[in-house]
Design a protein around this motif. Sequence first.
Motif, mmCIF file in Angstrom:
data_model
loop_
_atom_site.group_PDB
_atom_site.id
_atom_site.type_symbol
_atom_site.label_atom_id
_atom_site.label_comp_id
_atom_site.label_asym_id
_atom_site.label_seq_id
_atom_site.Cartn_x
_atom_site.Cartn_y
_atom_site.Cartn_z
ATOM 1 N N GLY A 289 0.803 -1.227 0.000
ATOM 2 C CA GLY A 289 0.000 0.000 0.000
ATOM 3 C C GLY A 289 0.830 1.270 0.000
ATOM 4 O O GLY A 289 0.646 2.134 -0.869
ATOM 5 N N PRO A 290 1.759 1.440 0.965
ATOM 6 C CA PRO A 290 2.618 2.636 0.941
ATOM 7 C C PRO A 290 3.435 2.751 -0.332
ATOM 8 O O PRO A 290 3.646 3.866 -0.842
ATOM 9 C CB PRO A 290 3.521 2.427 2.170
ATOM 10 N N LEU A 291 3.913 1.625 -0.881
ATOM 11 C CA LEU A 291 4.663 1.670 -2.136
ATOM 12 C C LEU A 291 3.779 2.145 -3.279
ATOM 13 O O LEU A 291 4.219 2.904 -4.149
ATOM 14 C CB LEU A 291 5.253 0.293 -2.454
ATOM 15 N N ALA A 292 2.507 1.708 -3.267
ATOM 16 C CA ALA A 292 1.571 2.157 -4.302
ATOM 17 C C ALA A 292 1.263 3.638 -4.157
ATOM 18 O O ALA A 292 1.089 4.347 -5.164
ATOM 19 C CB ALA A 292 0.289 1.339 -4.236
ATOM 20 N N ASP A 293 1.174 4.129 -2.908
ATOM 21 C CA ASP A 293 0.963 5.563 -2.699
ATOM 22 C C ASP A 293 2.100 6.375 -3.308
ATOM 23 O O ASP A 293 1.899 7.507 -3.761
ATOM 24 C CB ASP A 293 0.855 5.869 -1.199
ATOM 25 N N PHE A 332 6.280 -12.415 -0.641
ATOM 26 C CA PHE A 332 6.361 -10.960 -0.457
ATOM 27 C C PHE A 332 5.970 -10.237 -1.737
ATOM 28 O O PHE A 332 5.174 -9.287 -1.718
ATOM 29 C CB PHE A 332 7.782 -10.568 -0.049
ATOM 30 N N ILE A 333 6.526 -10.671 -2.861
ATOM 31 C CA ILE A 333 6.277 -9.987 -4.133
ATOM 32 C C ILE A 333 4.832 -10.179 -4.589
ATOM 33 O O ILE A 333 4.135 -9.213 -4.927
ATOM 34 C CB ILE A 333 7.252 -10.488 -5.221
ATOM 35 N N ALA A 334 4.352 -11.421 -4.594
ATOM 36 C CA ALA A 334 3.024 -11.711 -5.140
ATOM 37 C C ALA A 334 1.908 -11.065 -4.328
ATOM 38 O O ALA A 334 0.914 -10.593 -4.887
ATOM 39 C CB ALA A 334 2.804 -13.224 -5.214
ATOM 40 N N PHE A 335 2.063 -11.008 -2.995
ATOM 41 C CA PHE A 335 1.002 -10.451 -2.155
ATOM 42 C C PHE A 335 1.129 -8.943 -1.953
ATOM 43 O O PHE A 335 0.276 -8.350 -1.301
ATOM 44 C CB PHE A 335 0.992 -11.150 -0.795
ATOM 45 N N SER A 336 2.166 -8.319 -2.490
ATOM 46 C CA SER A 336 2.318 -6.867 -2.328
ATOM 47 C C SER A 336 1.188 -6.095 -3.002
ATOM 48 O O SER A 336 0.942 -4.936 -2.671
ATOM 49 C CB SER A 336 3.674 -6.407 -2.882
ATOM 50 N N SER A 337 0.488 -6.734 -3.940
ATOM 51 C CA SER A 337 -0.620 -6.052 -4.622
ATOM 52 C C SER A 337 -1.968 -6.397 -4.014
ATOM 53 O O SER A 337 -3.011 -5.987 -4.540
ATOM 54 C CB SER A 337 -0.629 -6.424 -6.104
ATOM 55 N N PHE A 338 -1.993 -7.139 -2.903
ATOM 56 C CA PHE A 338 -3.262 -7.613 -2.345
ATOM 57 C C PHE A 338 -4.183 -6.449 -1.975
ATOM 58 O O PHE A 338 -5.341 -6.387 -2.386
ATOM 59 C CB PHE A 338 -2.989 -8.487 -1.117
ATOM 60 N N SER A 339 -3.668 -5.513 -1.188
ATOM 61 C CA SER A 339 -4.483 -4.360 -0.803
ATOM 62 C C SER A 339 -4.599 -3.354 -1.937
ATOM 63 O O SER A 339 -5.594 -2.627 -2.041
ATOM 64 C CB SER A 339 -3.893 -3.684 0.435
ATOM 65 N N VAL A 340 -3.590 -3.321 -2.803
ATOM 66 C CA VAL A 340 -3.557 -2.335 -3.893
ATOM 67 C C VAL A 340 -4.691 -2.576 -4.878
ATOM 68 O O VAL A 340 -5.304 -1.628 -5.385
ATOM 69 C CB VAL A 340 -2.191 -2.377 -4.611
ATOM 70 N N THR A 341 -4.997 -3.850 -5.161
ATOM 71 C CA THR A 341 -6.082 -4.135 -6.095
ATOM 72 C C THR A 341 -7.419 -3.632 -5.554
ATOM 73 O O THR A 341 -8.278 -3.185 -6.323
ATOM 74 C CB THR A 341 -6.182 -5.646 -6.383
ATOM 75 N N VAL A 342 -7.611 -3.688 -4.234
ATOM 76 C CA VAL A 342 -8.851 -3.192 -3.632
ATOM 77 C C VAL A 342 -8.947 -1.675 -3.804
ATOM 78 O O VAL A 342 -9.987 -1.142 -4.217
ATOM 79 C CB VAL A 342 -8.926 -3.568 -2.138
#
Length: 417
Positions: A289-293, A332-342
């Motif tokens: 999430g913070p990385l996506a921000d 770590f890599i695959a789940f880093s987008s878990f919250s980002v997709t929401v």
Amino acid sequence: MSIRGAVKTGTIRPSAGVPVSNPTVYRVLFAISLVHLFNDSIQSVIPAIYPILKESMQLNYSQIGWISFYFNLTASIMQPVIGIYTDRKPKPYMLPLGMAATFLGMLLLAYAPSYGFVLLAVSLVGLGSAAFHPQGSKVAHLAAGSRKGLAQSIFQVGGNAGQSLAPLLTKWIFIPLGQFGAIWFTLVAGAAMLVQTYIAFWYRGLLSAGATTAKKTVQRTMDPTKRKQIISAIIVLVFLVFVRSWYSAAMTSYYAFYLRDVVGTTLEQAQIYIFLFLAAGALGTFFGGPLADRFGQKTIILGSMLGGAPLAVLIPYVSLEWAAILLPLIGFIAFSSFSVTVVYAQTLIPGKVGMVSGLITGFAFGMGGLGALVLGSLIDIYGISLIMKLSGYLLILGILTLLLPSDRKLKEWSSEN
């Protein structure tokens, strides 16, 4: 400043008929994340008990897949329905009531005398999950202020941390205690209901404070002329969730059996490798999430899929020592987008927080269950070695992320109204 005062001065703005506070309310975020941990640690009992049920009830891989399918399908179908309903009529106390269904499910699972009762038990846990996730995501959205990515990461990391406990539960509870070990998780459900009652009081107070202002404010919506582009983007996003869920189902449901039957480890040893994958996934969820921000949502979604793909392909061919290194990296890599997709989906369809959260997380549950069912059936036909090798190629389909609109385009669409 009080909530009511904040409404009068404009620091609380309603969205979808519910006020949203600009300051980030960390006490609520951490509370809902804790409940997410409780909820998903209970959910993790389902895959954790597979090895026990397989032996005690003499189940095949297809029947294991059906257990996962019943659990995930129940949660999947109901989440968008509950999300749509609570977008229109917020129901704060659905949070503790949903956990009551989970409590009953775990009680039944501990005493289930047959396969049919196991399916009923996991369906009740699925209903509890369906009641929690849309409402929990909405609470995180309301408490987020301007930090949507961070808020979703705090919320989702609790869930993924709970899921990561599954292999440890197998090792420390279900192998020594058997099926009856599920009884301990009624205590976890009870604790979750207490915390959710506190959150429900906060949520109800927020609704009461902003009710009058909410009626006078026009919510932000997406331009109807962009409908086709939005629908196309949602389809791509849902497919990406589909791919990630199928790979996750392969790892969490069957990788332990692969290590036992092909590599030659014990089930206790196999649980450590699953834990490394899931625990690193929880960390990835938090940092995503913070990385996506900072770097953009589309960038993180693309990187999470393609970054993990080559490592996932290698897993069935490496030694256990290398697997212990690669599995945390993949998680770590695959789940880093878990919250980002929401958050990305909430940006695509603003003002429908519950519905969108139910769709994305609910679909993840449903596709994970369908994936477990299909993969289990294929394993019975072709063997676990071949199917686990083929599963490693799923993340390559993340290249389709390139079809998603950029973050800048989403902002342009939103500002055109």
